[in-house]
Design an enzyme around this catalytic site. Structure first.
Site, PDB file in Angstrom:
ATOM      1  N   CYS A   1      -1.206   2.992  -8.992  1.00 46.99           N
ATOM      2  CA  CYS A   1      -0.518   3.222  -7.707  1.00 46.99           C
ATOM      3  C   CYS A   1      -0.045   4.665  -7.526  1.00 46.99           C
ATOM      4  O   CYS A   1      -0.261   5.283  -6.478  1.00 46.99           O
ATOM      5  CB  CYS A   1       0.670   2.279  -7.590  1.00 46.99           C
ATOM      6  SG  CYS A   1       1.653   2.128  -9.096  1.00 46.99           S
TER       7      CYS A   1
ATOM      8  N   HIS B   1       6.604   4.316  -3.868  1.00 49.48           N
ATOM      9  CA  HIS B   1       6.789   5.365  -4.864  1.00 49.48           C
ATOM     10  C   HIS B   1       6.934   6.700  -4.143  1.00 49.48           C
ATOM     11  O   HIS B   1       6.228   6.969  -3.166  1.00 49.48           O
ATOM     12  CB  HIS B   1       5.577   5.464  -5.790  1.00 49.48           C
ATOM     13  CG  HIS B   1       5.381   4.281  -6.677  1.00 49.48           C
ATOM     14  ND1 HIS B   1       6.367   3.364  -6.944  1.00 49.48           N
ATOM     15  CD2 HIS B   1       4.287   3.868  -7.374  1.00 49.48           C
ATOM     16  CE1 HIS B   1       5.896   2.434  -7.767  1.00 49.48           C
ATOM     17  NE2 HIS B   1       4.636   2.716  -8.041  1.00 49.48           N
TER      18      HIS B   1
END
Lengths: 350, 350
Positions: free
Chosen positions: A132, A252
């Site tokens: 990710c 994130h």
């Protein structure tokens, strides 16, 4: 296999955080599905999921599950992928794998469509979806590399707990409530479920994501370093990473420092490139306090970039602040994008 | 002024977060106090604080408050310092100022005792205490600079809300409770009380600390860059910074990337230096999951360093993870340390 109008699709890990998002996206994007199979571990089998207003039973994933499947989307952990991906391929499916099991295999394309979709052509049945935190970074940096040359990346991450699964999200919520109620925080999942010690994440920061390796780096840090070079086809690119888990649920964020080859580049040149880059949304206006944040990026498929600044002491250096929903572009959306590319370009067949 | 055995001390901003910590430390360290004056804005005057089991009334800070004061510790915001520090000096006090008002004045020493306490000798009445995020970084890096040479720092911060005061802490607690209760989060303080827009900090990350400057950097980022060079006496050191506010109450963490001059340095050499450095505690054992965290550093006076790693692609490059209580070493403790050094070295007099 000739071009079909609809495909038999299997989602392995259908009850997990990423599996859920994959199902939402297949629906939202009108993915051409003939038959949808939902698969999981024995433990989660038997539950039901609604897809396009139809209830589908989740079945235990076994080798025979993949008979007749065209596309299998795996996100049930590395051990499941290692056990079953080759079984799916053997039965004629193309596997898009969300785990780290095959990412660094030379024969497996590791793909972020905006960066290296051409690599999909050479697949031998298994395609890997990158980590990710790597996906959002390379999506933003590839257009800069193409335009200005890129010689170096130094990244510090600010990663959401959902990257560690639904249990980690529950842990953050429970610990936060305990702290606010002056009760003891119980830690049993983070930083890494399978590791020896667990520490509170609520109102804290944990500089450990995934297990430590012999060289003192965490596996997450090595993933960022190695996957970035592979996806960008840049074995000599200098990449340094520090990965930190933080107390928020989704998206994130990354503080990314880069050195470009060209020393005449200005912030406005970076803006110009990012404004026209596929999948990138520039949110960068300090005067108006416009910059990306994890909370604002939640639920969005794009990669958001802001805080672009030129290093005051180094003409080659730039800062970027890159934020994206780790379950979408960082996982489910990139996976579904790969599947779409395979179909659109007629690359499913080997 | 000849050496006294006890001093008249004024604490300006005695009702604030840092003021409280200063009082705790003066008590804990048996600071040689003759008379203690607690001063504040008009708004906070009239309240009482307990010091060494004695109740002391907080008075409004006016120029005359400093008559007879030997040492005045200011932490009531830049505008108060700008108005009253010179008044205190005029009346014979030495001012140790916790705000950014005088830090970059050439005639004002900017001091972290472990790094440059000799600079105190040249004070002309005002001494500046550096920015919290700068203090902990230079404390850890100075011994490495001395031993290996230092040519570059690239830092990304993970900063606690208490750096924005008690109101910001209340805001984090209230927003966190609202989020967990599925209620709307109200934002009126962070990222910067005096700025136009406010955003939730709970379960989020805000890449803005202090106001944006013309060049797109925040003032906090420029403080880290400029103060680091001044404290380390290194105008040519390359310093790059990105500062981010995060949802925890206390302790700043920093992902610090450095380049040392010497390319033969190994992680064990860095460890060796830090193990013997004043004010530094090395917490670095990946195998045992030992590394500093903000929660564990809370209430401690030391600077904690862990996650030391050599860059896999650059022989000069190292990562460090530096954590310290922003209200203690980052503010109150460094202030009290400066006062102690002035006394011990007989440097109070001008």
């Amino acid at each position: 296999m000739s071009q079909k109008s609809a495909y038999n699709v299997a989602v392995v890990g259908a009850t997990g955080a990423v599996g859920h998002k994959i199902l939402e996206l297949l629906q939202e994007k009108d993915f051409p599905i003939n038959k949808l199979k939902l698969l999981s571990s024995k433990r989660s089998a038997g539950s039901k999921q609604v897809f396009n207003q139809e209830e589908i039973m989740v079945e235990e994933a076994v080798p025979e599950s993949f008979e007749g499947v065209d596309i299998a989307l795996f996100s049930a952990g590395g051990s499941v992928s290692k056990k079953l991906a080759s079984e799916a391929v053997k039965r004629g499916a193309v596997v898009i794998d969300n785990t780290s099991a095959f990412r660094m295999d030379e024969s497996v394309p590791l793909v972020v469509p905006e960066v290296n979709k051409e690599d999909l052509k050479d697949h031998q049945g298994i395609i890997a979806n990158p980590n990710c935190s790597t996906i959002q970074m390379v999506a933003a940096l590839e257009p800069l590399k193409a335009k200005f040359g890129l010689r170096r990346i130094i990244v510090s991450t600010y990663q959401a707990v959902s990257g560690a699964g639904n249990e980690a999200c529950d842990e953050l919520a429970n610990q936060s409530q305990a702290y606010l109620s002056n009760e003891e925080m119980k830690a049993t999942i983070l930083p890494v479920k399978g590791d020896e010690n667990h520490f509170p994440i609520a109102f804290n920061a944990l500089p450990q994501i995934d297990l430590f390796q012999e060289n003192g780096y965490t596996f997450e840090e090595l993933k960022m370093i190695n996957e970035t070079k592979k996806i960008m086809h840049a074995p000599d690119l200098s990449v340094a990473a520090t990965c930190v888990r933080l107390p928020f649920f989704t998206s994130h964020a990354e503080s990314v420092y880069i050195e470009v080859e060209n020393e005449d580049v200005m912030v406005k040149d970076i803006w110009e490139v990012l404004q026209h880059a596929e999948g990138i949304v520039l949110q960068d206006n300090p005067k108006e306090q416009i910059y990306p944040t994890p909370l604002a990026a939640e639920g969005k498929q794009d990669v958001f970039v802001g805080r672009v600044r030129k290093d005051l002491d180094n003409k080659h250096g730039f800062h970027l602040w890159i934020v994206s929903d780790n379950l979408l572009k960082g996982a489910a959306w990139n996976t579904v994008q790969i599947a779409q590319e395979l179909i659109q370009n007629n690359w499913l067949q080997r």
